[in-house]
Scaffold this active site. Structure first.
Site, PDB file in Angstrom:
ATOM      1  NE  ARG A  18      -2.852  -1.507   3.189  1.00 50.75           N
ATOM      2  CZ  ARG A  18      -3.312  -1.284   4.420  1.00 50.75           C
ATOM      3  NH1 ARG A  18      -4.119  -0.262   4.646  1.00 50.75           N
ATOM      4  NH2 ARG A  18      -2.959  -2.060   5.417  1.00 50.75           N
ATOM      5  CB  ALA A 365      25.368  42.183  -0.779  1.00 47.69           C
TER       6      ALA A 365
END
Ligand code: UD1
Ligand code: CA
Length: 452
Positions: A18, A365
């Site tokens: 299942r 950054a």
């Protein structure tokens, strides 16, 4: 606490049809490891004399996961009694208690198993102690038939039960503690005259009673005894386990701002005063030190975050990462196999891979460590107190010395000495008034084209 010897047999030969999966059912993960590994860890905690895991043919992958515990193969799946018999050569005659557990029922706790072993040694001297529970829906579970004296007289499978028996809501979890001295003799006598034509382990209750032995029930919590047969039950079990892990974390002094959105692994280590924002995922192998903050929407796996460090929001820490004390990793930053020394800052939009970032260094950054050339990975070393300007590509292998500065927008492919400035971008030029003249010229050209 019982002092008698314990052997454990785990049944895991079922096909798990299942689940609709190529992966064996008991290997489907819960909280970051195969479900059967949870059960094996609980068993290990009992320090048993002997353990045998019953698997089907072609299930070497299960043997690998449960190793060093041995496995026995049940080639034909003829039922749960037949499965226990497959462990006979491995366990042999055993003068102690034999616990039978199911590989697809992995959430059982050590306390519950201890309670069963204690019941085995009660004055009643039961041949079999069965772990019962009262699920919301008794459905297809076996029903426990208990007499007025509280003794267990039989287990009847739902499909073999009478209407009256089906009304019973006390069910069989499948877990049993059996007197090893009589177990094989009971199992030898189990037949298969029932609705499924299988050899039912549950039949040993009736057989023991017929031999004049007592049997009894210990009742357990439904949450521990969920049997996993489908992906839906897998998700239900995951939810139960996550709740347990979150509860433990909070009990140990961790703040979870929105607990139900934090996903933990079985081995996640969280220190005191750690604060975790909403929607954070911890894969296996993570430890977070005291007082560290994990902001919302972080994904962390195989990483160490040391005390008072701050991560996220929206950061990804991949395996091999260490973020040292007081260091900061900000939003949209990915870090892999790298060491950030204390106080280093990687605050925005950056990829750091295969790197060592010195104490107090500041990574601007958009910095990228270019660690892979399509064939090999190479290392980037950034010194103590170095400053890497925004939008810098560091082409590894490369070393930036202590206190060095790299100008924004640079592509660095050579080592930079300590305290030096390195800039690789083109020089800035300015032509005064050019834009104004250009505007006039273009406007005139456009007007001329319209007339033509
Ligand atoms: C079984 C019990 C039922 C109980 C329920 C709890 C029997 C006859 N029934 O039913 O009373 O309420 O569990 O979940 O025991 N397995 C093997 N080899 C086999 C058959 C099964 O290893 O030949 C293993 C499976 O992998 C599984 C466990 O035994 O781990 C239970 O088998 P399953 O077929 O799921 O039993 P249920 O019908 O659920
Ligand atoms: Ca089952």
């Amino acid at each position: 606490m019982t002092t008698s010897k314990t052997a454990v047999i785990v049944l895991a030969a079922g096909l798990g049809t299942r689940m609709k999966s190529k992966l064996a059912k008991v290997l489907h993960p819960l909280a970051g490891r195969p479900m059967i590994a949870h059960l094996m860890a609980t068993i290990d905690g009992l320090d048993p004399e002997d353990v045998c895991v019953v698997v089907g043919g072609f299930m070497d992958s299960i043997s690998d996961v449960v190793s060093p515990f041995p496995t026995a193969v049940q080639s034909d799946r003829l039922g749960t009694a037949h499965a226990v018999l497959a462990a006979r050569d491995s366990i042999g005659d055993f003068d102690g208690d034999v616990l039978v557990l199911y590989g697809d029922t992995p959430l059982i706790t050590p306390d519950t198993l201890e309670a069963m072993l204690d019941a085995r040694h009660s004055d009643l001297d039961p041949a079999v102690v069965v772990l019962g529970f009262t699920p919301e829906d008794a459905g297809e579970y076996g029903r426990l038939i208990v007499g007025e004296d509280g003794a267990l007289n039989a287990i009847v499978e739902a499909r073999d039960a009478t209407d009256d028996q089906r009304q019973v809501d006390l069910c069989n979890s499948g877990v049993m503690a059996i007197d090893g001295k009589v177990m094989w003799s009971l199992l030898d006598r189990v037949g298969n005259d029932n609705a499924k034509g299988e050899y039912y382990l549950t039949d040993i209750i009736g057989l023991a009673c017929a031999d004049g032995r007592n049997c009894c029930v210990v009742e357990g919590e439904p949450d521990e005894l969920i049997g996993i047969n489908s992906r839906i039950e897998l998700a239900e079990a995951e939810a139960i386990l996550q709740d347990r892990l979150r509860f433990q974390a909070m009990e140990n002094g961790v703040t979870l701002i929105d607990p139900t959105t934090v996903f933990l692994s079985h081995d996640t280590k969280l220190g005191v005063d750690v604060s975790i924002g909403p929607n954070v995922f911890f894969g296996p192998g993570v430890s977070i030190g005291d007082g560290a903050t994990i902001n919302a929407f972080c994904h962390i796996e195989g990483a160490r975050v040391l005390p008072k460090a701050s991560i996220g929001p929206f950061a990804r820490l991949r395996p091999g990462t260490t973020v040292s004390e007081g260091a900061r990793v900000g939003n949209f930053v990915e870090i892999k196999n790298a060491m950030l020394e204390p106080g280093a800052k990687v605050s925005h939009l950056t990829y750091i891979g295969d790197a060592h970032i010195g104490e107090g260094a500041n990574i601007g950054a958009g910095t990228i460590t270019c660690n892979y050339d399509g064939y090999f990975k190479s290392k980037t070393i950034i010194g103590k107190g170095a400053f890497i300007g925004s939008n810098t590509a560091l082409i590894a292998p490369v070393t930036i010395g202590d206190g060095a500065v790299v100008g924004a927008g640079s592509t660095i492919c050579k080592d930079v000495d300590g305290d030096a400035l390195a800039v690789t971008r083109a020089r800035h030029q300015q032509i005064d008034g050019w834009a104004k003249i250009n505007r006039k010229r273009k406007a005139a050209e456009k007007a001329k084209k319209k007339k033509d």
